[in-house]
Motif scaffolding. Structure first.
Motif, mmCIF file in Angstrom:
data_model
loop_
_atom_site.group_PDB
_atom_site.id
_atom_site.type_symbol
_atom_site.label_atom_id
_atom_site.label_comp_id
_atom_site.label_asym_id
_atom_site.label_seq_id
_atom_site.Cartn_x
_atom_site.Cartn_y
_atom_site.Cartn_z
ATOM 1 N N TRP A 9 45.636 24.341 48.598
ATOM 2 C CA TRP A 9 44.327 24.269 49.249
ATOM 3 C C TRP A 9 44.485 24.794 50.668
ATOM 4 C CZ3 TRP A 9 39.928 23.975 46.947
ATOM 5 C CH2 TRP A 9 38.757 23.716 47.665
ATOM 6 N N GLN A 38 48.616 29.633 52.385
ATOM 7 C CA GLN A 38 47.679 28.563 52.054
ATOM 8 C C GLN A 38 46.781 28.949 50.873
ATOM 9 O OE1 GLN A 38 44.829 27.467 55.015
ATOM 10 N NE2 GLN A 38 44.454 29.561 55.671
ATOM 11 N N GLY A 39 46.424 27.946 50.137
ATOM 12 C CA GLY A 39 45.558 28.185 48.978
ATOM 13 C C GLY A 39 44.110 28.057 49.387
ATOM 14 N N ASN A 42 39.700 28.869 44.328
ATOM 15 C CA ASN A 42 39.954 30.068 43.531
ATOM 16 C C ASN A 42 41.216 30.837 43.909
ATOM 17 O OD1 ASN A 42 37.613 29.880 41.936
ATOM 18 N ND2 ASN A 42 36.437 30.582 43.690
ATOM 19 N N ALA A 44 44.919 32.082 43.899
ATOM 20 C CA ALA A 44 45.718 32.177 42.678
ATOM 21 C C ALA A 44 47.198 31.983 42.965
ATOM 22 C CB ALA A 44 45.466 33.522 42.012
ATOM 23 N N ARG A 46 49.323 29.794 41.997
ATOM 24 C CA ARG A 46 50.172 29.488 40.847
ATOM 25 C C ARG A 46 50.552 30.771 40.114
ATOM 26 N NH1 ARG A 46 48.441 25.581 35.902
ATOM 27 N NH2 ARG A 46 46.912 27.236 35.653
ATOM 28 N N ALA A 47 49.541 31.650 39.964
ATOM 29 C CA ALA A 47 49.822 32.929 39.314
ATOM 30 C C ALA A 47 50.846 33.715 40.129
ATOM 31 C CB ALA A 47 48.538 33.743 39.152
ATOM 32 N N LEU A 48 50.769 33.588 41.430
ATOM 33 C CA LEU A 48 51.718 34.315 42.280
ATOM 34 C C LEU A 48 53.136 33.778 42.090
ATOM 35 C CD1 LEU A 48 49.729 34.866 45.591
ATOM 36 C CD2 LEU A 48 50.042 36.393 43.647
ATOM 37 N N ILE A 50 54.257 32.439 39.307
ATOM 38 C CA ILE A 50 54.692 32.920 37.992
ATOM 39 C C ILE A 50 55.131 34.370 38.080
ATOM 40 C CG2 ILE A 50 53.889 33.422 35.666
ATOM 41 C CD1 ILE A 50 52.026 30.993 35.948
ATOM 42 N N ALA A 51 54.390 35.157 38.869
ATOM 43 C CA ALA A 51 54.724 36.566 38.985
ATOM 44 C C ALA A 51 55.845 36.811 39.984
ATOM 45 C CB ALA A 51 53.488 37.358 39.394
ATOM 46 N N LYS A 53 55.717 36.266 43.223
ATOM 47 C CA LYS A 53 55.280 36.729 44.543
ATOM 48 C C LYS A 53 55.432 35.649 45.609
ATOM 49 C CE LYS A 53 53.223 40.936 43.986
ATOM 50 N NZ LYS A 53 52.325 41.921 44.564
ATOM 51 N N ILE A 72 56.552 29.284 29.976
ATOM 52 C CA ILE A 72 56.722 29.806 31.327
ATOM 53 C C ILE A 72 57.763 28.964 32.056
ATOM 54 C CG2 ILE A 72 55.534 30.350 33.486
ATOM 55 C CD1 ILE A 72 52.925 30.291 31.815
ATOM 56 N N PRO A 73 58.787 29.586 32.569
ATOM 57 C CA PRO A 73 59.880 28.801 33.185
ATOM 58 C C PRO A 73 59.510 28.288 34.567
ATOM 59 C CG PRO A 73 60.360 31.147 33.322
ATOM 60 C CD PRO A 73 59.062 31.037 32.591
#
Ligand code: ATP
Ligand code: ATP
Ligand code: MG
Ligand code: MG
Lengths: 309, 276, 276, 276, 276
Positions: A9, A38-39, A42, A44, A46-48, A50-51, A53, A72-73
């Motif tokens: 957040w 900071q989040g 919307n 992303a 978490r996606a970062l 996983i990728a 980033k 997903i590890p």
């Protein structure tokens, strides 16, 4: 080592320890150069993670278990909060005194994530909660304020404060954790690859963050708060003070295992208990290898407890 | 008007071939895209939880059909309702706007304001005042989709040949008659463009409205399934929902294109074959 | 000024090779109308052919087919004496005055006449003289800056004529170019075209409804019959007089008028027609 | 071309009055709306945290100008960049699509798929693969805004008068020349409609992209301020941000309308005064 | 069949009251062109007026102003003998054949001719007979189902003529109606119009470029001068013969032609013009 940490957040007191560690040089002391991403609504992050980033992310057990389910590890290595600050709010003076009474209301405004998790849990564990109570929460409390026969989700440290400030009355607050819904929260989540390749970086990040948290709660947190306000200019001192007070009052960071083994502690028993809850309401499959979602080897070592005053 | 007999046969054969190609080519393109997608996924070794291959998505499509199909149906319904509202609203407001230059100057900006106001921001207001969630949803969807239809209609209604307007004036046509017999048919090419944009936008509107105004559980559409899959990190299902949305979009596009063809192929440059 | 390409005749070719040969051309439209049926026509270089026939008999269609606009349904068009470019047309200049003015509404009169030169890459400054000369010929020098919608019907047609003349074409196709003009302007332009034809050895195919005009201008008359369109009569008009005021007063001219008139009447199936 | 002297003076006076009214009327309408808003708020006694009155909003606008102005500027920049991209992309793809019927059949559906894919769903993917957040933002904004421009352009490019196409063919115009000198100008009325829709949609796109691709902190635009104000229940500020968004939308609309007028008022029915 | 309203003459009015009086009419366009300057013209009921003049002199403009299309800049139009409706036009039927065909491209030939009746609320079935009769008059019975784009130039013009005749008008304004027609069709239609005029006591104002046509048809000739447009000559054409084949061969006709020709020549400033 340069690492980045994605929060869930906008900068706020609930992230204070991490900012503290940046501000007072704790990370530096541990040989880390940390960038806090900071989040926000919307965002992303978490996606970062996983990728690849960002290196660390402020995750939660449900996300971790979902990740395991999808192969997903993602692994959580610490849980800063022992209690999830997730609350449900109701109007005062409408006869809602206990958590169960929320079932009497017409409407509960919830986010999608809440709807698919703790609302399921509520329907399973309490009588009277109904599918048609759900309405989406768009992070605007106005519909709740306008409707006395409604409740809404909230974050212990945010919505109650705002609502009281704006509407002039204090809503009734029901901490889900106190009602029995007890996921870990505000975790440090990373990838299995990171743990395998740079375990020492992970350990140092966890340790430094925990120290940061002790310093934030018990020490001089002005510099951290300045950083928070820089990242999020809307943050006010009043809000920060309120948040810290509430976190202390409800034992968000320090309760249960954390009292003895330090902030960030996770135990297999507690994790299993939550997993079983989730299985019982059908949110997670029974045969999920949930142990892949976390590891306790980086925490519960009493790091930083000395800083507690 | 005499007809040489061998010509129509050749022509109709050509027509059949054309119809066939018209269906075949898009299918081929889609197949090519899927293959490309697979190759890309295989070549880069991107993990399934970032970009799943078509196989995984197809699997999820089959496996989750039970949840996705009703969601698709809900979204289709909202889309159709949104499109219907947008058509009525867009055309209606356009007709109102062209009544006079002053009306246009005064009220067109209001339509613009309605268009640019972000739905998420006013969704709470709408939620508070709309009698039911369904109504709120439709209001949101309408706000997203009506403007292109309105704009195209205004331009179309104003693009009527002045000579034909003279003709109608001469014969003492009433405002209403001029509208029905002249302005509306003359603006058909613009309307059809608006329809085509509006079709796609209604689908987006249905999704956005569902995000903002929400429906859940049994009555929830693809938007909800999509967000849920995203939250649950079930990326193949997320893509399955995306595929369904795209397919719905293409079908709507196909239908609107066909309607445009029906309305224009007899007379308008854009759809008539050039013959000399 | 304009880099006109010449309509080369390959070395060693006989002078007698025709310019364009239309062989058994049929044309049917997708609506089912058979506009031309088995029409053959050979035009020699340097001829001034006048094409007459009842309204709707296929004159415009024939002209367009000669110009390479639109395919034939059956039959061929050949240019035996010319180098052929990729589009099957002779290298060199064909100019066409369409039956309708066919002006670009977003261009001024100047811009419209400039078009053929612009398409050859002639700069505006270089083209200006030729354009103003052409506009002067049709009496529209003062209207160079006007837009087509600000012109009367006859003025639009004159712009179209100026556009056809500005390139100094080798083959001039004119489809009722002067129908919308008053008699005096018409006669002036008749004489201008005649002068151009005499001075430059240009070939002209000229569609007109005026028997007098065709008799005055053409050295060959082609009369078409309607539904389906085909050649009904094809004869030369010979005179020892130079076409001009003298010719107009001559017995030759009167005879020519009568001959054309009779052929036309015959082509229309002998309906009553009185010449004065 | 002679000019009667008293006429222009009267005409120019009328023109001045008209310009004045054109500015005055929308202002009056806005004032009326604000008054209505105030009356509504007062009459229903709706609390400020649900619907603040115009006074509170104006106050917030002044008080928070320090945060709102930079956000407005950021949003304006993104909007302009999105509109630029959408124009280039939309027109470019449209030109590509009309090259042949087969290309259109094959690739138009892909454009539709791009349009109907919900940004929120693919934003993470874009974020992962885009080099910077800025780029991700622009990709999102482009995806939202390009389709109306594309659709209108395709329709416009296909609506060219067949007679003019014939003319260009006749003069051997290259594809490129036909595009530049004929198809693009002829499709201007459609393009302008697309531009008008695209202008508003770019603003929406900037907001949606910011929601989806999420920029936060110092470099954030109005979308972020809006969400934040909402989250903080600072509803007057939320509405202040909305007012700014609306104002930006109306300004963009005004500019695009002016551009449309510039491009069309000399020649196109929709903008030319009807004079007989 | 059609509920024709009669062009009532108020009881007690003198028979000599003119039908329409154009008093000192000027017309200047916003482009600065002064199309008409101080033009006065009085037309009696039952006259057949032929309007001639050089191309661009303002004939079409004058006709449109008489029909109430477009305001005068100065001057007035009066209908002393008629009841006036809100638009300042006499109650009753004015029909107008515009210089351009002005057909609705989305309607068939039948639909286009049906228009004036449809605007009066006559049902399609009731109108069919009148429409087919009108189409027969212009020789287009077979093309009732064709669309305008499928017609030749002359055929389009004939549809426009049929549309003007289908209402059995009381005042017929024709702007070069027969210019695009072959001589034979033209003569037939000339005779048809003459017959209509003789049989029904209709008033006709007929713009033409053909000296012969005007001499054949009109009982009054008005010749206009150009830039600015005004009446140059205005004289009756008397003959004791009935207009028809006999008249065409008569000395009266030849004299009329010469008179008109001379007036026209004079109006054009004495440029060389040779009559044959
Ligand atoms: N695009 C088209 N589609 C269908 N039919 C057409 C088309 N163009 C022309 N025709 C038909 O072809 C026939 C010949 O038309 P064309 O224009 O060649 O006649 P024309 O001799 O030039 O007549 P006019 O003297 O009236 O100009 C007509 O019957 C017409 O209906
Ligand atoms: N809409 C317009 N805007 C500006 N000027 C115009 C407009 N319409 C006509 N004019 C001008 O008015 C003058 C008269 O035009 P009009 O059409 O009445 O001529 P006309 O006598 O009918 O000519 P023609 O025989 O060529 O049809 C012309 O000079 C023309 O340029
Ligand atoms: Mg023709
Ligand atoms: Mg005219």
């Amino acid at each position: 080592d340069e690492v980045s940490y994605g929060t869930n957040w906008l900068a706020q007191a609930e992230h204070g320890g991490f900012y503290q560690a940046v501000a007072d040089g704790t990370y530096e002391k541990y040989g880390l150069k940390v960038k806090i991403v900071q989040g926000g609504p919307n965002a992303a992050n978490r996606a970062l993670l996983i990728a690849g980033k960002v290196d660390f992310y402020m995750g939660g057990p449900l996300g971790d278990m979902d990740a395991v389910k999808e192969g997903i590890p993602m692994v959580s290595v610490a849980s800063i909060f022992q209690k999830d600050p997730q609350v449900l709010l109701a109007h005062p003076g409408v006869g809602v005194d206990k958590f169960e009474d929320l079932a009497k209301l017409d409407t509960i405004f919830m986010g999608k994530d809440g709807y698919v998790t703790y609302f399921e849990w509520m329907k399973k564990n309490f009588k009277g909660f109904r599918e048609n109570q759900y309405k989406p929460y768009t992070f605007n409390p106005a519909p709740f304020i306008a409707d006395k026969k409604s409740a809404q989700q909230g974050y212990l440290t945010s919505e109650p404060y705002e609502i009281e400030k704006q509407a002039g009355w204090a809503p009734k607050v029901f901490l889900l954790a106190d009602a029995g819904y007890s996921p870990y929260s505000t975790m440090i989540t990373t990838t299995q690859g990171m743990i395998d390749k740079k375990p020492d970086v992970v350990q140092r990040f966890v340790d430094a963050s925990i120290e940061g948290w002790y310093n934030y709660i018990y020490g001089d947190n002005k510099k951290a708060n300045d950083l928070i306000k820089k990242d999020n200019p809307e943050m006010t001192d009043g809000q920060i003070a309120y948040s810290i007070a509430k976190m202390k009052e409800y034992g968000i960071l320090e309760s249960g295992d954390a009292l003895t083994k330090g902030i960030g502690c996770m135990t297999d028993a507690r994790y299993k208990q939550f997993f079983d809850e989730m299985v019982s309401i059908g949110v997670e499959p029974k045969d999920l290898d949930y142990k892949k979602a976390y590891t306790t080897k980086f925490v519960c070592k009493g790091v930083g407890m000395a800083l507690k005053k | 008007m005499s007809t040489a007999s061998p010509v129509p046969t050749a022509a109709s054969a050509a027509k059949n071939r054309e119809t066939l190609l018209r269906i075949l080519i898009p299918i081929l393109v889609v197949v090519a895209l899927v293959v490309l997608w697979q190759v890309l996924v295989t070549a880069t070794g991107v993990p399934q939880y970032i970009l799943p291959g078509p196989g995984a998505v197809a699997q999820s499509l089959v496996k989750d059909w039970g949840t996705l199909a009703p969601a698709l149906w809900v979204t289709t319904q909202i889309t159709m309702a949104a499109l219907g509202l947008a058509l009525i609203g867009g055309v209606g407001i356009a007709i109102f706007l062209i009544q006079s230059k002053w009306i246009e100057t005064a009220f067109y900006p209001i339509a613009v304001i309605l268009q640019v106001t972000p739905i998420v921001a006013i969704a709470p207001l709408i939620l508070i005042y709309a009698p039911t969630t369904q109504v709120a949803l439709l209001i949101c969807a309408f706000l997203v989709a009506f403007f292109p239809i309105l704009s195209n209609m205004v331009q179309g209604l104003k693009s009527v040949d002045h000579n034909l307007l003279n003709l109608f004036d001469l014969y003492g046509a009433s405002r209403w008659q001029t509208l029905i017999y002249l302005k509306l048919p003359a603006s058909l090419p613009y309307f059809m463009t608006g329809l085509r944009i509006g079709g796609g936008l209604s689908l987006i509107a249905a999704v956005v409205a569902e995000f903002a105004a929400g429906s859940a559980g049994a009555g929830s559409g693809l938007a909800f399934r999509l967000l849920e899959a995203q939250y649950r990190l079930n990326i193949p299902r997320l893509f399955a929902a995306l595929v369904l949305l795209s397919a719905l979009g293409v079908v709507i596009f196909g239908i609107t294109s066909f309607i445009a063809w029906l309305g224009l192929h007899r007379w308008h440059e854009s759809s008539v074959r050039r013959e000399n | 000024m304009t880099d006109l390409q010449s309509l080369d005749i390959p070395p060693g070719s006989s002078h007698k090779r025709p310019l364009v040969v239309m062989r058994n051309v049929s044309k049917s439209f997708s609506s089912g109308t058979l506009a031309l049926s088995d029409m053959s026509l050979t035009v020699e270089g340097g001829e001034f052919v006048s094409l007459l026939g009842p309204s709707g008999c296929g004159k415009s269609t024939a002209l367009r087919i000669i110009a390479g606009l639109g395919d034939t349904t059956t039959g061929t068009i050949d240019w035996p004496a010319s180098r052929i470019n990729v589009r099957g047309l002779p290298e060199g200049d064909i100019s066409f005055v369409f039956q309708e003015p066919t002006l670009m509404p977003w261009q001024t009169v100047f811009g419209n006449v400039y078009l053929p030169l612009r398409l050859r890459g002639v700069s505006r400054a270089h083209a200006a003289d030729a354009i103003m000369t052409a506009l002067d010929t049709v009496g529209l020098k003062d209207f160079a800056k006007a837009y087509p919608r600000e012109l009367s019907g006859g003025m639009k047609m004159r712009v179209s004529i100026a556009r056809a003349l500005v390139t100094k074409p080798k083959l001039l196709l004119m489809d009722e170019p002067f129908a919308a003009l008053d008699e005096i302007t018409r006669q002036k332009l008749n004489d201008d075209v005649l002068k151009l034809w005499r001075d430059t050895g240009i070939t002209v195919i000229f569609v007109t409804h005026s028997v007098f005009e065709s008799a005055y201008l053409a050295n060959r008359i082609v009369v078409m019959k309607a539904r389906p369109g085909r050649v009904h009569a094809d004869f030369p008009l010979q005179t020892s007089l130079e076409r001009g005021p003298l010719y107009r007063a001559s017995e030759d001219y009167r005879a020519a008028c009568e001959k054309v008139s009779a052929a036309l009447l015959d082509a229309m199936g002998g309906e009553a027609m009185e010449m004065h």
